[in-house]
Design a protein around this motif. Structure first.
Motif, short mmCIF file in Angstrom:
data_model
loop_
_atom_site.label_atom_id
_atom_site.label_comp_id
_atom_site.label_asym_id
_atom_site.label_seq_id
_atom_site.Cartn_x
_atom_site.Cartn_y
_atom_site.Cartn_z
N HIS A 469 -0.86 -7.37 -12.04
CA HIS A 469 0.18 -7.56 -11.04
C HIS A 469 -0.43 -7.36 -9.66
O HIS A 469 -1.44 -6.67 -9.50
CB HIS A 469 1.33 -6.55 -11.24
CG HIS A 469 0.88 -5.11 -11.24
ND1 HIS A 469 0.64 -4.40 -10.07
CD2 HIS A 469 0.61 -4.26 -12.25
CE1 HIS A 469 0.25 -3.17 -10.38
NE2 HIS A 469 0.21 -3.06 -11.70
N GLY A 470 0.18 -7.95 -8.64
CA GLY A 470 -0.27 -7.74 -7.28
C GLY A 470 -0.01 -6.31 -6.84
O GLY A 470 0.88 -5.63 -7.36
N ILE A 471 -0.79 -5.85 -5.87
CA ILE A 471 -0.68 -4.47 -5.37
C ILE A 471 -0.57 -4.51 -3.85
O ILE A 471 -1.38 -5.16 -3.17
CB ILE A 471 -1.88 -3.62 -5.80
CG1 ILE A 471 -1.94 -3.54 -7.33
CG2 ILE A 471 -1.83 -2.22 -5.18
CD1 ILE A 471 -3.21 -2.95 -7.88
N GLY A 472 0.43 -3.83 -3.31
CA GLY A 472 0.66 -3.84 -1.87
C GLY A 472 -0.30 -2.94 -1.12
O GLY A 472 -0.92 -2.04 -1.68
N PHE A 473 -0.38 -3.16 0.20
CA PHE A 473 -1.21 -2.33 1.08
C PHE A 473 -0.33 -1.24 1.67
O PHE A 473 0.51 -1.49 2.54
CB PHE A 473 -1.82 -3.17 2.20
CG PHE A 473 -2.56 -2.33 3.22
CD1 PHE A 473 -3.84 -1.88 2.95
CD2 PHE A 473 -1.97 -1.99 4.43
CE1 PHE A 473 -4.52 -1.09 3.87
CE2 PHE A 473 -2.64 -1.21 5.36
CZ PHE A 473 -3.92 -0.76 5.08
N PHE A 474 -0.51 0.02 1.17
CA PHE A 474 0.38 1.12 1.53
C PHE A 474 1.83 0.63 1.43
O PHE A 474 2.64 0.81 2.33
CB PHE A 474 0.06 1.64 2.94
CG PHE A 474 0.84 2.88 3.32
CD1 PHE A 474 1.38 3.73 2.37
CD2 PHE A 474 1.01 3.20 4.66
CE1 PHE A 474 2.10 4.87 2.74
CE2 PHE A 474 1.73 4.34 5.04
CZ PHE A 474 2.27 5.17 4.08
#
Length: 594
Positions: A469-474
């Motif tokens: 899955h995609g992972i956000g930046f903070f």
């Protein structure tokens, strides 16, 4: 109130409202996966604590629809509740709209809270129910009538993230949205997804546990921009910073007033996959509407150089915490450690890192048979003690001011069976295969998913969740638009995307194995055959080679693992004690096929 009491109370209100069924969604007005307490209505009515699912209550029965991540958990939590589990994402699965058509008489009335269902889901539901001449009764929050101690909306203050951290000002991001509006001849874009708004305005908050977002809406126009949020959450300094970027702050509930004041000649863009049905209906009654995927979704997923470097630094800090944690586990395994005490200690170690804000999700600390539950949640007093044998799985991560992390490691606490070692090795082969993948421009996640599963499939094994899955930046640890899973999703994996790589294998009642790294899509080469991409592994933490059957590994796989371990050691050792450094040196000793 017990679950049976809650269902009984709800049915009385359904009778009052002349409803044959009531849908309790698993989301909020912002289509969130993880919810603030005020909108955890599915958990309140059913006792099911998973992050995905829908409850449907009929006059004499009830059901929960969820996917394979939560089958075992749901069966345990629903036992004796009167709510039946309906399994999704398996062959012959029937989702709740179709099930309602098959089980309700013609002309039935189905209630739902239209603020807590997306436009696309509501339209799909209504389309199905029309086959049976059934009617959807909208905007009925029946749960609110019986949830007497329902929590209030969160009121934490927002804070700003500087451009030196984000790599891009809010003003530049707003200009990107305005270009979209200009190119598509529209006046406004209405945003409701919390991580999109946080990204767009470079704001963060802690309204949702583990997800640094603020309960809000946003509207970007050709010439003006609005943030709708509870005003006391915005300090004078934040108000000034937002104003300097041309952002006007209005109260959270004033979005409805803003929509009501729109003239018929105005045109609003909305993302029907995320916008709630109530806001959508309000817009359509006042002005023109166009539908499109939010332009923020893709832009947010493609990390810039500053964000990527922030991820790298966050992963080094995570490696230090994880190394110290497993060193501590090994040295104290005979001191009655439990799943929760171990989890708590890992959080304490992470919290010592500079820039740590919180965990990025609830730690999954699972020993033995509990590790066969992919989203197991250990509860103090109900968890189990770690023993000097078998496999221990830890899935965890952190929110740092400069990046978000998500890592899983499975380690041996002592003697393993041959099957445990074989499963451990085969899952690692799947992870390495995806790590080493080279693929042409335009490749979708489902194509890459098969690469990670091939070593498992060859031995007639599989796992029920997605591979990545995609992972956000903070931001949220789960984000789109990309995913690596068997379902076809029409989004290519492109350079700059950070995605998880987490194949697994679960034997109910025995053990579970999952290995997870974060991987960055990078360009590899451009030639006469096109553009080629691969992955840079961002996560740094050793794999337990004592659990491996090295005879199952190819020379290329051993080379990858040895090179990875060398990098882990070099990046981590400066932050360890002499004892920990010597211990890590042994853990990262190159392996050979004897």
């Amino acid at each position: 109130m017990t679950t049976e009491n809650k269902l009984s109370a709800l049915r009385k209100i359904m009778e009052r409202e002349n409803l044959d069924a009531y849908i309790v969604s698993g989301t909020d007005p912002h289509n969130s996966e993880y919810l603030p307490a005020v909108w955890r209505q599915r958990e309140w009515i059913s006792g099911f604590t998973g992050s995905f699912g829908t409850v449907v209550v009929l006059k004499e029965s009830a059901g929960l629809w969820t996917d394979s991540r939560y089958f075992i958990q749901a069966e345990q939590q629903l036992k004796g509740s009167g709510i039946e589990l309906h399994k999704l994402r398996i062959p012959s699965a029937v989702d709740y709209p179709e099930w309602l058509v098959n089980n309700l008489p013609s002309g039935s009335r189905i209630g739902l809270d239209s603020f807590c269902i997306s436009v696309s889901d509501a339209k799909r539901l209504k389309l199905q129910l029309e086959l049976k001449n059934c009617k959807v009764i909208e905007n009925t929050d029946l749960i609110g009538d019986i949830w007497m101690d329902r929590p209030a909306l969160p009121d934490a203050a927002i804070f700003m993230i500087p451009e030196e951290t984000t790599g891009c000002s809010s003003g530049k991001k707003i200009k990107m949205v305005r270009r979209f509006l200009k190119d598509n001849h529209a006046d406004y874009f209405v945003f409701s997804t919390l991580d999109e708004i946080a990204w767009l305005f470079n704001i963060r908050c802690n309204d949702v546990e583990y997800n640094p977002v603020a309960i809000s809406y946003a509207i970007v126009g050709q010439e003006d921009t609005f943030l709708f949020i509870h005003r006391p959450k915005v300090s004078a300094s934040c108000l000034k910073a937002l104003s300097n970027e041309g952002i006007e702050v209005r109260d959270y509930h004033q979005i409805l007033l803003f929509i009501d004041e729109l003239s018929k000649d105005k045109c609003c863009y909305v993302d029907t996959n995320t916008l709630n049905y109530a806001i959508y209906n309000r817009i359509t009654s006042h002005c023109q509407i166009k539908e499109a995927t939010s332009p923020i979704v893709l832009a947010k997923s493609i990390k810039n150089k500053t964000e990527i470097e922030g991820f790298r630094q966050a992963c080094i800090k995570d490696s230090v915490a994880m190394t110290k944690f497993f060193y501590w586990i090994e040295k104290n395994i005979d001191k009655h450690l439990t799943e929760t005490s171990a989890s708590d200690y890992l959080t304490q170690l992470r919290a010592k890192n500079d820039g740590y804000i919180s965990n990025s999700f609830e730690n999954i600390s699972a020993y033995g048979a509990n590790a066969a539950l992919p989203h197991y949640s250990a509860v103090s007093g109900k968890d189990i003690e770690l023993q000097p044998k078998g496999l221990y799985l830890v899935d965890s991560g952190a929110q740092y001011t400069h990046g978000t992390t998500d890592i899983t490691r499975t380690v041996a606490l002592g003697e393993l069976t041959h099957q445990e070692k074989e499963d451990y090795t085969i899952v690692l082969k799947g992870m390495i295969a995806l790590s080493c993948a080279i693929f042409p421009e335009g490749t979708r996640g489902c194509n890459l998913d098969a690469i990670a599963r091939q070593p498992l499939w060859q031995t007639h094994r599989n796992f029920g969740h997605g591979t990545g899955h995609g992972i956000g930046f903070f931001l949220n640890v789960h984000e789109g638009p990309q995913s690596i899973r068997q379902d076809l999703k029409d989004q290519a994996i492109v350079a700059g995307m950070v995605t998880s790589n987490e194949p697994g294998l679960y034997r109910e009642g025995h053990h579970g194995v999952r290995h997870e790294n974060m991987i960055l899509c990078i360009p590899v080469e451009t030639n006469e055959f096109g553009c080629w991409y691969g992955f840079e592994t961002l996560t740094l933490c050793y794999f337990d080679t004592s659990a491996l059957l090295t005879e199952l590994l190819t020379q290329d796989e051993m080379n990858w693992l040895n090179e990875y371990h060398q990098k882990v050691y070099e990046k981590t050792v400066p932050f360890l004690t002499n004892e920990e450094a010597a211990w890590l040196a042994k853990k990262t000793t190159p392996i050979r096929n004897h």
